[in-house]
Design a protein around this motif. Structure first.
Motif, PDB file in Angstrom:
ATOM      1  N   ARG A 195      83.477  73.896  81.938  1.00 53.65           N
ATOM      2  CA  ARG A 195      82.074  73.554  81.634  1.00 53.65           C
ATOM      3  C   ARG A 195      81.725  72.198  82.218  1.00 53.65           C
ATOM      4  NH1 ARG A 195      81.114  77.559  82.474  1.00 53.65           N
ATOM      5  NH2 ARG A 195      83.288  78.130  82.471  1.00 53.65           N
ATOM      6  N   TYR A 251      80.481  72.653  90.540  1.00 51.91           N
ATOM      7  CA  TYR A 251      79.935  72.601  91.893  1.00 51.91           C
ATOM      8  C   TYR A 251      79.886  71.177  92.473  1.00 51.91           C
ATOM      9  CZ  TYR A 251      77.952  74.918  95.831  1.00 51.91           C
ATOM     10  OH  TYR A 251      77.792  75.465  97.077  1.00 51.91           O
ATOM     11  N   GLU A 288      82.728  87.768  84.248  1.00 49.02           N
ATOM     12  CA  GLU A 288      83.882  87.480  83.380  1.00 49.02           C
ATOM     13  C   GLU A 288      84.713  88.752  83.237  1.00 49.02           C
ATOM     14  OE1 GLU A 288      84.325  84.441  82.769  1.00 49.02           O
ATOM     15  OE2 GLU A 288      82.329  83.654  83.107  1.00 49.02           O
ATOM     16  N   SER A 309      78.866  78.551  99.146  1.00 51.03           N
ATOM     17  CA  SER A 309      80.166  78.094  98.639  1.00 51.03           C
ATOM     18  C   SER A 309      81.238  79.055  99.165  1.00 51.03           C
ATOM     19  CB  SER A 309      80.177  78.088  97.110  1.00 51.03           C
ATOM     20  OG  SER A 309      80.142  79.416  96.636  1.00 51.03           O
ATOM     21  N   THR A 341      77.924  83.340  90.462  1.00 53.33           N
ATOM     22  CA  THR A 341      76.714  84.075  90.056  1.00 53.33           C
ATOM     23  C   THR A 341      75.895  84.494  91.279  1.00 53.33           C
ATOM     24  OG1 THR A 341      76.713  82.617  88.141  1.00 53.33           O
ATOM     25  CG2 THR A 341      74.792  84.029  88.411  1.00 53.33           C
ATOM     26  N   LEU A 342      75.658  83.545  92.190  1.00 53.46           N
ATOM     27  CA  LEU A 342      74.893  83.916  93.392  1.00 53.46           C
ATOM     28  C   LEU A 342      75.670  84.924  94.231  1.00 53.46           C
ATOM     29  CD1 LEU A 342      73.230  80.697  94.858  1.00 53.46           C
ATOM     30  CD2 LEU A 342      72.122  82.674  93.830  1.00 53.46           C
TER      31      LEU A 342
END
Ligand SMILES: Nc1ncnc2c1ncn2[C@@H]1O[C@H](COP(=O)(O)OP(=O)(O)OP(=O)(O)O)[C@@H](O)[C@H]1O
Length: 664
Positions: free
Chosen positions: A408, A412, A228, A98, A125-126
């Protein structure tokens, strides 16, 4: 620093990795992007087959000592990553990077500090998990080396989710680690924590270990991640993060969030060294995902439940996440809607639940079409599959909160919709959302009053049938008002804009036969212990004339517990455990109290290595802070009373514990 012989032997035993590590080190160094550079836009011409061919050629060249630059890569397999990471990524179905991953991973791989911002659901996260795994791999980190990485997240659920990603992508590496995600047994954790290579946890729990775990050793730490980050550096966790930073060496630091802090003051606290500022969507026209459709409705307070019910009844085939502002509201709306049977499964989530229960509910929600009522415990970071709608029944405390809540859904590349109900008294929030700088494309829709199902009578009938619901309704009423009262942004949240008639109508919409009586207690800044005690004593409470008419009608109701009195409490969970000088301050109340409840998975039975002394010699001494089951600091007297009065309970809690996850 000398390392024990056994560690060296273990490392020599992994000679097959050594060649790869040498190659990776050389490649990372030779092909690194220049500081401050961004990757060029990906070329659209190459097919997947071409991309694979290019990736193979790049890897072959690197093996032959020709190192290509990797700052412009678009696929994970073109990066200088270990085979173990690449294989796991491929197996998990991750191929193309991404935007945030393309921009951040190359800089992070060559050891730079990162301040990364990208929209919700864009794969942050990745973007930090991969550099963490590679850093430890290239440092030849092994289970015996102790704590090499700490990842801090604001909630247990998010910590658990991050750990799941690490397990997936790091499963071929031999690192030990775990998400310390439930207050289980700090004593058991003390035995084990030094043996974890990767710790994912909330700041409060980490501080607790610094306080209570003898020889808890982070002196060899290699990398620190704050997920965060804006929330971590802001008021919620400020003091805890300061303590953590004071206890660890300066290491590579990665900060990520969808709503990043830009405050120099905040950033100075984490000692970033020439950080790469990566904000991939800074130029984007919206701050929210492109495939998110957002609308707002102005709904009077007393019509909110009717509106929510009507909305749910018209979306029985959707997965809907509903945000409410307090645990009691979540409980009440969930219970009452369950009794009224809307025709779709209902779930609820809040911080007063056991972590195991939360996990089970999240797993169910992931799988099924249903409606989940939640507090803000779900607002940040959680990656739930295919949420169709996010509905904000109660106003978020800020534009950033709004962005995280709506994030939420539409994650993606998926599509999603969101709806927010705002009271006419909260219209200022709508202006803030619509302001150019907020970059939130939100449409205002008029509610179709003629389509509204009126359910107040049905709710009232349920309250008569189930008297315990009446008590819950009363508490929902009071905690709603309290949640408005304690908000800092008085441009948006101002109880004085509501009339006594508004409150009476709201109470009646909850099915309550009479408006609960409440009172407002003054908030003295830096209140002394004496003051705090006084606040607890009803007769001494000072009534504020927020709304003279309302106050005339709403006097003290002794049936309500202290928690329901509108006295100011901290809005956050585990913030400010310490006062400025390490003085114990009263327990923060929090919207969600399970943020610090922790669970540790799978026990470790390896011998501990000799650990070095803690780093910060300036830490205040002589003040031993005790914590409750949720990781909040507790008053020494209260803790004494608890120990004396509830031995059995303490013992029972201990038997719940602790196990660590392992990547092996
Ligand atoms: N390169 C990728 N290819 C395919 N899917 C991906 C990729 N990167 C991440 N994802 C998926 O995208 C989803 C969102 O990722 P993630 O939770 O990391 O988002 P985030 O940016 O951290 O969001 P938030 O700001 O809400 O925390 C996850 O389901 C993840 O598996």
């Amino acid at each position: 620093m000398r390392r024990p012989q056994r560690r060296l032997v273990a490392k020599q035993g992994r000679s097959q990795d050594a060649d790869e590590i040498r190659l990776l080190e050389a490649w990372v160094d030779a092909g690194k992007p220049r500081p401050g550079t961004k990757p060029p836009p990906p070329s659209e011409s190459s097919s997947a087959a071409d991309a694979r061919r290019i990736a193979r050629a790049v890897a072959a060249k690197a093996a032959a000592g020709e190192y290509s630059e990797y700052g412009a890569c678009t696929r994970f397999d073109e990066l200088p990553l270990s085979k173990k990471t690449k294989d796991a990524l491929r197996k998990a179905g991750y191929k193309e990077m991404s935007e945030i991953q393309r921009a951040a991973i190359p800089h992070a791989l060559c050891g730079r500090d990162i301040l990364g911002a990208a929209k919700t659901g864009s794969g942050k996260t990745l973007a930090f998990v991969i550099p963490v795994l590679e850093k430890l791999y290239r440092a030849k980190w092994s289970k015996e080396d102790g704590v090499g990485c700490i990842i801090i997240s604001p909630t247990n659920d998010l910590a658990g989710q991050i750990w799941d990603v690490i397990r997936k992508v790091g499963k071929l590496h031999g690192f030990s680690g775990g998400a310390i995600v439930k207050r289980t047994g700090i004593d058991d954790e003390k035995e084990l924590i030094n043996r974890l290579n990767i710790i994912v946890c909330t700041p409060g729990r980490l501080v607790q270990h610094f306080d209570e775990t003898p020889n808890f050793d982070c002196s060899q730490l290699q990398i620190l991640v704050l997920d965060e980050a804006d929330q971590m550096l802001h008021r919620d966790f400020q003091s805890q993060v300061d303590i953590i930073i004071s206890q660890i060496p300066k290491v590579q630091t990665l900060l990520f969030s969808a709503t990043q802090t830009k405050s120099i003051k905040d950033l100075a606290r984490v000692n970033l060294k020439n950080p790469e500022y990566i904000s991939v969507h800074e130029q984007a026209s919206t701050a929210t995902p492109d495939n998110l459709e957002q609308c707002a409705m102005i709904v009077p307070l007393e019509q909110k439940l009717n509106m929510l019910w009507s909305f749910i009844r018209r979306h029985l085939k959707s997965k809907i996440l509903v945000f409410l502002s307090s645990v009691k509201q979540v409980k009440f709306v969930y219970e009452i809607f369950k009794k009224l049977r809307p025709g779709i499964p209902l779930k609820c989530m809040h911080g007063r639940m056991k972590y195991e229960v939360q996990q089970a509910i999240v797993a169910e929600f992931n799988e099924s079409t249903s409606v989940m009522f939640s507090t803000d415990i779900f607002a940040r970071g959680l990656d739930i599959g295919d949420v169709d709608w996010v509905v904000q029944v109660d106003c978020p405390d800020s534009v950033a909160s709004y962005i995280h809540r709506v994030g939420r859904t539409a994650r993606y590349n998926k599509r999603g919709k969101s709806l927010i109900f705002l009271c006419p008294e909260e219209e200022r929030m709508l202006e803030k959302l619509k302001a150019t700088e907020s970059k939130i494309p939100i449409n205002v829709k008029k509610p179709k009053v003629e389509l509204l199902d009126q359910i107040s009578q049905n709710i009232a009938a349920m309250l008569v049938k189930f008297p315990n619901l009446q008590q819950l309704g009363k508490r929902a009423f009071v905690t709603y008002l309290k949640s408005v009262y304690i908000q800092k942004d008085k441009e948006v949240f101002d109880l004085s804009r509501f009339s006594a008639e508004n409150f009476a109508a709201y109470a009646s919409s909850l099915g309550l036969p009479v408006t609960p009586k409440i009172r407002f207690v003054s908030h003295k800044k830096n209140a002394s212990k004496k003051d705090m005690e006084d606040i607890g004593v009803k007769q001494k409470a000072k009534v504020i004339e927020i709304n003279p008419q309302a106050n005339r009608d709403m006097l003290v109701d002794d049936e309500l517990d202290d928690d329901d009195i509108l006295k100011p409490k901290k809005a956050t969970t585990d913030a400010n455990i310490y006062g400025l000088h390490g003085i114990l301050s009263p327990k923060a109340s929090g919207t969600d109290t399970n943020m610090e409840s922790e669970k540790v998975k799978e026990l470790v039975d390896r011998p501990l290595k000799k650990k070095k002394l803690k780093i910060n010699v300036h830490r205040p001494v002589g003040i031993r802070v005790k914590y409750d089951d949720e990781g909040n600091a507790i008053d020494p007297l209260a803790s004494l009373a608890e120990e004396v009065g509830s031995e059995g309970v303490i013992h029972k809690d201990k038997s719940l514990f602790s196990f660590f996850f392992f990547v092996s």
